[in-house]
Design a protein around this motif. Structure first.
Motif, short mmCIF file in Angstrom:
data_model
loop_
_atom_site.label_atom_id
_atom_site.label_comp_id
_atom_site.label_asym_id
_atom_site.label_seq_id
_atom_site.Cartn_x
_atom_site.Cartn_y
_atom_site.Cartn_z
N HIS A 51 0.84 -1.21 0.00
CA HIS A 51 0.00 0.00 0.00
C HIS A 51 0.87 1.26 0.00
O HIS A 51 0.58 2.22 -0.72
CB HIS A 51 -0.94 0.01 1.21
CG HIS A 51 -2.10 -0.91 1.08
ND1 HIS A 51 -3.12 -0.72 0.17
CD2 HIS A 51 -2.42 -2.05 1.75
CE1 HIS A 51 -4.01 -1.68 0.29
NE2 HIS A 51 -3.61 -2.50 1.24
N LEU A 52 1.94 1.24 0.78
CA LEU A 52 2.85 2.39 0.82
C LEU A 52 3.53 2.60 -0.52
O LEU A 52 3.75 3.75 -0.94
CB LEU A 52 3.88 2.21 1.93
CG LEU A 52 3.35 2.39 3.35
CD1 LEU A 52 4.34 1.87 4.37
CD2 LEU A 52 2.99 3.84 3.62
N THR A 53 3.84 1.53 -1.23
CA THR A 53 4.45 1.65 -2.56
C THR A 53 3.51 2.35 -3.52
O THR A 53 3.92 3.22 -4.30
CB THR A 53 4.84 0.26 -3.10
OG1 THR A 53 5.83 -0.30 -2.23
CG2 THR A 53 5.38 0.33 -4.51
N ILE A 54 2.24 2.02 -3.48
CA ILE A 54 1.25 2.68 -4.34
C ILE A 54 1.17 4.17 -4.00
O ILE A 54 1.13 5.02 -4.89
CB ILE A 54 -0.13 1.99 -4.21
CG1 ILE A 54 -0.05 0.59 -4.83
CG2 ILE A 54 -1.23 2.83 -4.87
CD1 ILE A 54 -1.24 -0.29 -4.52
N LEU A 55 1.16 4.48 -2.70
CA LEU A 55 1.14 5.88 -2.29
C LEU A 55 2.40 6.62 -2.72
O LEU A 55 2.35 7.78 -3.13
CB LEU A 55 0.94 5.98 -0.77
CG LEU A 55 -0.42 5.53 -0.25
CD1 LEU A 55 -0.42 5.47 1.27
CD2 LEU A 55 -1.53 6.44 -0.76
N LYS A 56 3.54 5.96 -2.64
CA LYS A 56 4.80 6.56 -3.09
C LYS A 56 4.78 6.81 -4.59
O LYS A 56 5.21 7.86 -5.05
CB LYS A 56 5.97 5.64 -2.73
CG LYS A 56 6.39 5.71 -1.29
CD LYS A 56 7.43 4.67 -0.89
CE LYS A 56 8.52 4.48 -1.88
NZ LYS A 56 9.53 3.48 -1.47
N GLU A 57 4.27 5.86 -5.37
CA GLU A 57 4.21 6.02 -6.82
C GLU A 57 3.31 7.19 -7.21
O GLU A 57 3.52 7.82 -8.25
CB GLU A 57 3.73 4.73 -7.47
CG GLU A 57 4.77 3.63 -7.42
CD GLU A 57 4.24 2.28 -7.87
OE1 GLU A 57 3.02 2.15 -8.14
OE2 GLU A 57 5.05 1.33 -7.94
N ALA A 58 2.31 7.48 -6.40
CA ALA A 58 1.42 8.62 -6.65
C ALA A 58 2.00 9.92 -6.10
O ALA A 58 1.39 10.97 -6.27
CB ALA A 58 0.04 8.35 -6.03
N GLY A 59 3.13 9.83 -5.44
CA GLY A 59 3.77 11.03 -4.90
C GLY A 59 3.22 11.47 -3.56
O GLY A 59 3.56 12.54 -3.07
N LEU A 60 2.37 10.66 -2.94
CA LEU A 60 1.73 11.04 -1.69
C LEU A 60 2.56 10.73 -0.45
O LEU A 60 2.32 11.28 0.62
CB LEU A 60 0.37 10.34 -1.56
CG LEU A 60 -0.69 10.84 -2.53
CD1 LEU A 60 -1.84 9.86 -2.62
CD2 LEU A 60 -1.18 12.20 -2.10
N VAL A 61 3.51 9.83 -0.59
CA VAL A 61 4.34 9.42 0.54
C VAL A 61 5.81 9.47 0.14
O VAL A 61 6.17 9.08 -0.97
CB VAL A 61 3.96 7.99 1.00
CG1 VAL A 61 4.96 7.43 1.99
CG2 VAL A 61 2.57 7.97 1.61
N LEU A 62 6.62 9.96 1.05
CA LEU A 62 8.07 9.98 0.88
C LEU A 62 8.66 9.07 1.95
O LEU A 62 8.09 8.93 3.04
CB LEU A 62 8.61 11.40 1.04
CG LEU A 62 8.00 12.45 0.10
CD1 LEU A 62 8.46 13.84 0.50
CD2 LEU A 62 8.36 12.15 -1.33
N ASP A 63 9.79 8.45 1.65
CA ASP A 63 10.44 7.60 2.64
C ASP A 63 11.92 7.90 2.73
O ASP A 63 12.49 8.50 1.83
CB ASP A 63 10.20 6.12 2.35
CG ASP A 63 10.84 5.66 1.05
OD1 ASP A 63 11.25 6.50 0.23
OD2 ASP A 63 10.94 4.44 0.84
#
Length: 109
Positions: A51-63
């Protein structure tokens, strides 16, 4: 990526209830490690990571890596596109609220 694909990615990313909850958790905290995020759900680390990967791909999450730990934070700026899209429809909500207010006032009289 074209603007239309970016919109689809952001809309698709927030379409899932788990991802919306992840966004909410990250909005409430400055930054959270994966194990703290995982503890908030009835699913495993691998599922949360997907789920975090999908959010990262959309630019919504940074890690970022801190030692052996990965920490996540919200990048809310892509949500602006959703806000702008919804703003078009606010006139419908405003009209409905005005009619409701008028109806309530009439009932009181």
């Amino acid at each position: 990526m074209s603007e239309n694909n970016q919109l689809r990615d952001v809309f698709g990313a927030i379409a899932d209830q788990t991802r919306r909850r992840l966004i909410q958790l990250l909005a409430e905290a400055k930054e959270l490690p994966l194990h703290e995020l995982t503890s908030q759900f009835q699913m495993g680390r691998t599922a949360i990571s997907k789920h975090l990967t999908i959010l990262k791909e959309a630019g919504l999450v940074l890690d970022r890596k801190v030692g052996r730990e990965t920490r996540f934070r919200l990048n809310a700026s892509p949500l602006r596109e959703i806000y702008d899209w919804l703003a078009i429809y606010s006139k419908f909500w405003s009209a409905d609220l005005l009619r409701l207010s008028q109806s309530l006032e009439e009932e009181e009289e």
